[in-house]
Design a protein around this motif. Structure first.
Motif, short mmCIF file in Angstrom:
data_model
loop_
_atom_site.label_atom_id
_atom_site.label_comp_id
_atom_site.label_asym_id
_atom_site.label_seq_id
_atom_site.Cartn_x
_atom_site.Cartn_y
_atom_site.Cartn_z
N ASP A 121 9.01 -11.67 -9.47
CA ASP A 121 8.44 -11.35 -8.18
C ASP A 121 7.82 -12.57 -7.51
OD1 ASP A 121 9.22 -8.75 -8.41
OD2 ASP A 121 7.31 -8.05 -9.20
N SER A 122 7.81 -13.70 -8.20
CA SER A 122 7.23 -14.91 -7.64
C SER A 122 8.25 -15.59 -6.73
CB SER A 122 6.83 -15.86 -8.77
OG SER A 122 6.52 -17.12 -8.25
N THR A 154 12.60 -12.40 -2.01
CA THR A 154 11.51 -12.00 -2.90
C THR A 154 10.92 -10.68 -2.42
OG1 THR A 154 10.95 -14.31 -3.28
CG2 THR A 154 9.28 -12.69 -3.86
N PRO A 155 10.85 -9.68 -3.31
CA PRO A 155 10.28 -8.41 -2.89
C PRO A 155 8.80 -8.54 -2.58
CG PRO A 155 10.74 -8.36 -5.24
CD PRO A 155 11.26 -9.67 -4.71
N LYS A 156 8.38 -7.84 -1.60
CA LYS A 156 6.97 -7.89 -1.20
C LYS A 156 6.26 -6.71 -1.87
CE LYS A 156 7.91 -10.36 2.96
NZ LYS A 156 9.00 -10.99 2.37
N ASN A 157 5.20 -7.00 -2.56
CA ASN A 157 4.43 -5.97 -3.25
C ASN A 157 3.12 -5.75 -2.52
OD1 ASN A 157 6.35 -5.79 -5.32
ND2 ASN A 157 5.47 -7.57 -6.34
N CYS A 158 2.92 -4.55 -2.02
CA CYS A 158 1.70 -4.22 -1.32
C CYS A 158 0.86 -3.28 -2.18
CB CYS A 158 2.00 -3.55 0.02
SG CYS A 158 2.77 -4.68 1.20
N THR A 159 -0.43 -3.36 -2.01
CA THR A 159 -1.36 -2.53 -2.77
C THR A 159 -2.19 -1.72 -1.80
OG1 THR A 159 -1.49 -4.23 -4.47
CG2 THR A 159 -3.20 -2.56 -4.48
N TYR A 162 -3.03 1.22 -6.10
CA TYR A 162 -1.69 1.66 -6.47
C TYR A 162 -0.68 0.95 -5.58
CZ TYR A 162 -2.11 4.94 -2.53
OH TYR A 162 -2.28 5.48 -1.28
N ALA A 163 0.54 0.81 -6.09
CA ALA A 163 1.58 0.07 -5.38
C ALA A 163 2.24 0.97 -4.34
CB ALA A 163 2.63 -0.42 -6.35
N SER A 167 5.23 0.70 -0.84
CA SER A 167 6.22 -0.16 -0.20
C SER A 167 5.60 -0.79 1.04
CB SER A 167 7.46 0.63 0.18
OG SER A 167 7.12 1.67 1.05
N CYS A 168 5.93 -2.03 1.27
CA CYS A 168 5.34 -2.76 2.40
C CYS A 168 6.02 -2.35 3.71
CB CYS A 168 5.51 -4.26 2.20
SG CYS A 168 4.57 -4.89 0.81
#
Length: 89
Positions: A20-21, A70-75, A84-85, A87-88
């Motif tokens: 994910d980096s 790169t996938p974007k991970n939103c919290t 909790y995760a 989708s952005c």
């Protein structure tokens, strides 16, 4: 022919690595692109020059694509403040 099969097998093994980096994905994409470009450049019969040009173009293209995908991970946080995760947007 053996070299091409070895390069193809190595590319498949490396393609299975997921990160994910953004930096890691750019490095892996650049490495795979450079290896593929060098193999294609050498296969065209232009000697070392074709392999070097293919490696440079493939490396740059692979790094750009790897970084951009790169996938974007939103919290998000629930009402109790637990993360909790999601989708952005």
């Amino acid at each position: 022919m053996k070299k091409l099969l070895l390069i193809g097998a190595a590319a498949l093994f490396l393609a299975g690595c997921q990160s994910d980096s953004q930096r890691d994905r750019a490095l892996v994409g650049g490495g795979l692109g450079a290896a593929t470009g060098a193999a294609i450049g050498a296969a065209t019969g232009n000697g070392v020059g074709g392999a070097l040009v293919g490696a440079a173009i493939g490396g740059a293209g692979g790094a750009i694509v790897g970084s951009a995908t790169t996938p974007k991970n939103c919290t998000a946080y629930d009402q109790y403040g637990r993360p909790y995760a999601v989708s952005c947007p």
